[in-house]
Design an enzyme around this catalytic site. Structure first.
Site, PDB file in Angstrom:
ATOM      1  N   LYS A  47       0.654  -0.851  -0.194  1.00  0.00           N
ATOM      2  CA  LYS A  47      -0.458  -0.335  -0.113  1.00  0.00           C
ATOM      3  C   LYS A  47       0.784   1.500  -0.151  1.00  0.00           C
ATOM      4  CE  LYS A  47      -4.461  -2.488   2.203  1.00  0.00           C
ATOM      5  NZ  LYS A  47      -5.551  -2.065   2.905  1.00  0.00           N
ATOM      6  N   ASP A  84      -9.669   2.257   1.675  1.00  0.00           N
ATOM      7  CA  ASP A  84     -10.210   2.438   3.163  1.00  0.00           C
ATOM      8  C   ASP A  84     -11.138   2.769   3.524  1.00  0.00           C
ATOM      9  OD1 ASP A  84      -9.030  -0.290   2.431  1.00  0.00           O
ATOM     10  OD2 ASP A  84      -6.701   0.487   3.330  1.00  0.00           O
TER      11      ASP A  84
END
Length: 256
Positions: A47, A84
């Site tokens: 990420k 997210d």
């Protein structure tokens, strides 16, 4: 989940798993657009690397410091986004966090995204706890929230740790590992971990009268936002949820 969504809206697209070692991540991602890919989801441990290699970054990805969604734009540019945080809020309910005292367990990538989302959504207070206090303090300093040495009473509790992934842990062991064994459940409890049945944490919370949100719903909402970013089409949430739940059951039963 994504393939079910493509079928539901009539898109002749395919979502495929691409295991990539960290050393080859940047090289592989930059080759994807020429291979016909329109985007990619990125998970641990990539990420931060995804954010670094992107040509363009959305404000949320920049603020969180990580990206889980890459979109390959016309002209070859790569855009980094983070679903997210908004996916978590969509699962929770967009206005549910406003005015609440929130506690986030875990200071990793998921904990960072959730803490940022709660702060932006108007939580009255956001505190973070981590088994390594230094990580909690670093996250708190970055986001302007509080780090606490031990979990305390809150209105909203979010488990963003890996506790619960271990299927051998019973409820008492789970609560002890999270230092919740001396507390009553919060009014709302979210567990980002999901499995074939409600987690031990959510079972404890439900018996205490809490409203609960499981990790599968958060996953579906994150995926829906990625889908919409890539396709420009409204995500078929029900089809995605049904596919995720069905596949989850197959995976945990050990069947192919």
């Amino acid at each position: 989940m994504h393939n079910a969504a493509f079928r539901a809206v009539g898109l002749d697209w395919r979502y495929a798993k691409l295991p990539v070692p960290p050393a080859l991540f940047a090289e592989t991602v930059r080759a994807l657009p020429a291979s016909g890919f329109r985007g990619a989801n990125v998970t641990i441990p990539h990420k931060h690397a995804a954010l670094s290699l992107a040509d363009e970054r959305t404000p949320s990805a920049d603020a969180i410091g990580a990206a889980n969604t890459l979109t390959f734009l016309d002209g070859g540019a790569i855009e980094a986004h983070n679903t997210d945080a908004p996916g978590f809020l969509a699962a929770l309910g967009e206005d549910e966090a406003r005015g609440l005292r929130a506690l986030v367990l875990g200071a990793g990538g998921a904990g960072r995204a959730v803490a940022w989302a709660l702060r932006e959504a108007g939580a009255a207070e956001v505190a973070v706890w981590n088994r390594t206090p230094e990580r909690a303090k670093a996250l708190a300093d970055d986001l302007g929230i509080s780090a606490i040495p031990r979990p305390a009473t809150s209105d909203l509790l979010v488990n963003a740790t890996s506790v619960g992934l271990e299927p051998h842990l019973n409820e008492a062991e789970t609560l002890a590992a999270l230092h919740l064994d001396q507390l009553d459940p919060a009014r709302i409890v979210v567990d980002l971990v999901y499995g074939d049945a409600p987690s031990a944490l959510l079972g404890w919370a439900a018996r205490g009268g809490s409203r609960t949100v499981d990790g599968l719903e958060v996953l579906v909402r994150q995926g829906a936002l990625s889908f919409e970013r890539w396709t420009g089409v409204e995500a078929p949430i029900d089809a995605m949820r049904a596919a995720a739940a069905s596949r989850q059951s197959l995976d945990t039963s050990g069947k192919p």
